[in-house]
Design a protein around this motif. Structure first.
Motif, PDB file in Angstrom:
ATOM      1  N   UNK A  30       0.704  -1.232  -0.045  1.00 28.73           N
ATOM      2  CA  UNK A  30      -0.100  -0.063  -0.088  1.00 28.73           C
ATOM      3  C   UNK A  30       0.777   1.202  -0.124  1.00 28.73           C
ATOM      4  N   UNK A  31       1.831   1.220   0.832  1.00 34.10           N
ATOM      5  CA  UNK A  31       2.870   2.627   0.845  1.00 34.10           C
ATOM      6  C   UNK A  31       3.362   2.833  -0.537  1.00 34.10           C
ATOM      7  N   UNK A  32       4.047   1.728  -1.174  1.00 37.26           N
ATOM      8  CA  UNK A  32       4.628   2.052  -2.402  1.00 37.26           C
ATOM      9  C   UNK A  32       3.504   2.174  -3.532  1.00 37.26           C
ATOM     10  N   UNK A  73       1.703   6.643  -6.781  1.00 37.12           N
ATOM     11  CA  UNK A  73       0.696   7.521  -7.441  1.00 37.12           C
ATOM     12  C   UNK A  73       0.933   8.685  -7.065  1.00 37.12           C
ATOM     13  N   UNK A  74       1.332   9.349  -6.032  1.00 32.29           N
ATOM     14  CA  UNK A  74       1.729  10.635  -5.669  1.00 32.29           C
ATOM     15  C   UNK A  74       2.886  11.070  -6.705  1.00 32.29           C
ATOM     16  N   UNK A  75       3.824  10.399  -7.009  1.00 30.83           N
ATOM     17  CA  UNK A  75       5.180  10.829  -7.607  1.00 30.83           C
ATOM     18  C   UNK A  75       4.520  11.267  -9.244  1.00 30.83           C
ATOM     19  N   UNK A  76       3.604  10.233  -9.683  1.00 30.10           N
ATOM     20  CA  UNK A  76       3.170  10.257 -11.150  1.00 30.10           C
ATOM     21  C   UNK A  76       2.065  11.724 -11.363  1.00 30.10           C
ATOM     22  N   UNK A  77       1.529  11.854  -9.939  1.00 33.51           N
ATOM     23  CA  UNK A  77       0.325  13.089 -10.186  1.00 33.51           C
ATOM     24  C   UNK A  77       1.238  14.146 -10.163  1.00 33.51           C
ATOM     25  N   UNK A  78       2.475  14.323  -9.204  1.00 37.66           N
ATOM     26  CA  UNK A  78       3.410  15.418  -9.225  1.00 37.66           C
ATOM     27  C   UNK A  78       3.838  15.720 -10.475  1.00 37.66           C
ATOM     28  N   UNK A  79       4.323  14.651 -11.288  1.00 35.83           N
ATOM     29  CA  UNK A  79       5.114  14.956 -12.452  1.00 35.83           C
ATOM     30  C   UNK A  79       4.082  15.273 -13.375  1.00 35.83           C
ATOM     31  N   UNK A  80       2.675  14.755 -13.348  1.00 32.80           N
ATOM     32  CA  UNK A  80       1.757  15.557 -14.490  1.00 32.80           C
ATOM     33  C   UNK A  80       1.308  16.812 -13.927  1.00 32.80           C
ATOM     34  N   UNK A  81       1.005  16.980 -12.574  1.00 34.02           N
ATOM     35  CA  UNK A  81       0.460  18.509 -12.434  1.00 34.02           C
ATOM     36  C   UNK A  81       1.478  19.705 -12.165  1.00 34.02           C
ATOM     37  N   UNK A 105       0.514  18.118   3.603  1.00 31.78           N
ATOM     38  CA  UNK A 105       0.738  16.995   4.601  1.00 31.78           C
ATOM     39  C   UNK A 105      -0.487  16.166   4.720  1.00 31.78           C
ATOM     40  N   UNK A 106      -1.584  16.731   5.034  1.00 29.93           N
ATOM     41  CA  UNK A 106      -2.825  16.274   5.331  1.00 29.93           C
ATOM     42  C   UNK A 106      -3.168  15.467   4.040  1.00 29.93           C
ATOM     43  N   UNK A 111      -4.370  10.492   1.441  1.00 32.71           N
ATOM     44  CA  UNK A 111      -4.012   9.568   0.172  1.00 32.71           C
ATOM     45  C   UNK A 111      -3.606   8.176   0.399  1.00 32.71           C
ATOM     46  N   UNK A 112      -2.357   8.428   1.130  1.00 30.32           N
ATOM     47  CA  UNK A 112      -1.675   7.247   1.559  1.00 30.32           C
ATOM     48  C   UNK A 112      -2.627   6.289   2.493  1.00 30.32           C
ATOM     49  N   UNK A 113      -3.321   6.737   3.225  1.00 30.52           N
ATOM     50  CA  UNK A 113      -4.319   5.921   4.328  1.00 30.52           C
ATOM     51  C   UNK A 113      -5.454   5.470   3.476  1.00 30.52           C
ATOM     52  N   UNK A 114      -5.702   6.108   2.345  1.00 31.81           N
ATOM     53  CA  UNK A 114      -7.039   5.503   1.518  1.00 31.81           C
ATOM     54  C   UNK A 114      -6.444   4.396   0.826  1.00 31.81           C
ATOM     55  N   UNK A 115      -5.204   4.596  -0.094  1.00 29.65           N
ATOM     56  CA  UNK A 115      -4.784   3.279  -0.669  1.00 29.65           C
ATOM     57  C   UNK A 115      -4.217   2.223   0.023  1.00 29.65           C
ATOM     58  N   UNK A 116      -3.675   2.645   1.494  1.00 27.66           N
ATOM     59  CA  UNK A 116      -3.420   1.329   1.981  1.00 27.66           C
ATOM     60  C   UNK A 116      -4.903   0.581   2.577  1.00 27.66           C
TER      61      UNK A 116
END
Length: 95
Positions: free
Chosen positions: A30-32, A37-45, A67-68, A73-78
């Motif tokens: 889940x953490x990976x 997911x966050x990395x690709x969102x950052x690269x796109x946005x 941070x919030x 997002x991390x807890x939702x994916x987990x």
């Protein structure tokens, strides 16, 4: 054009559970999955945000929001990798 972007966002948001479930059996966990997911969102946005950059006076609130949202997002994916997607979504919408 705005309606097309909104429709695309809704379709991609709906496919979120399918993508996470397909990666669930990988070694990422889940953490990976949340991290990539966050990395690709950052690269796109990032290029889109860079064009509209305005100086921010109070960085404390921006950092708190980042941070919030990252924790959410991390807890939702987990949650989606550890239980059924329906349970994770139900918990998110009732929160």
């Amino acid at each position: 054009m705005g309606a097309a972007w909104l429709l695309l966002a809704a379709v991609l948001w709906s496919l979120n559970g399918v993508f996470v479930r397909s990666l669930r059996s990988s070694d990422l966990g889940g953490w990976g999955i949340a991290g990539f997911r966050s990395l690709f969102a950052c690269l796109f946005l990032a290029p889109l945000a860079w064009r509209r950059w305005k100086p921010i006076k109070d960085w404390v609130w921006v950092l708190a929001a980042v941070l919030a949202f990252s924790a959410m997002c991390a807890t939702f994916v987990n949650a989606m990798t550890r239980t059924t997607i329906a349970n994770a979504i139900w918990l998110q919408y009732t929160a």
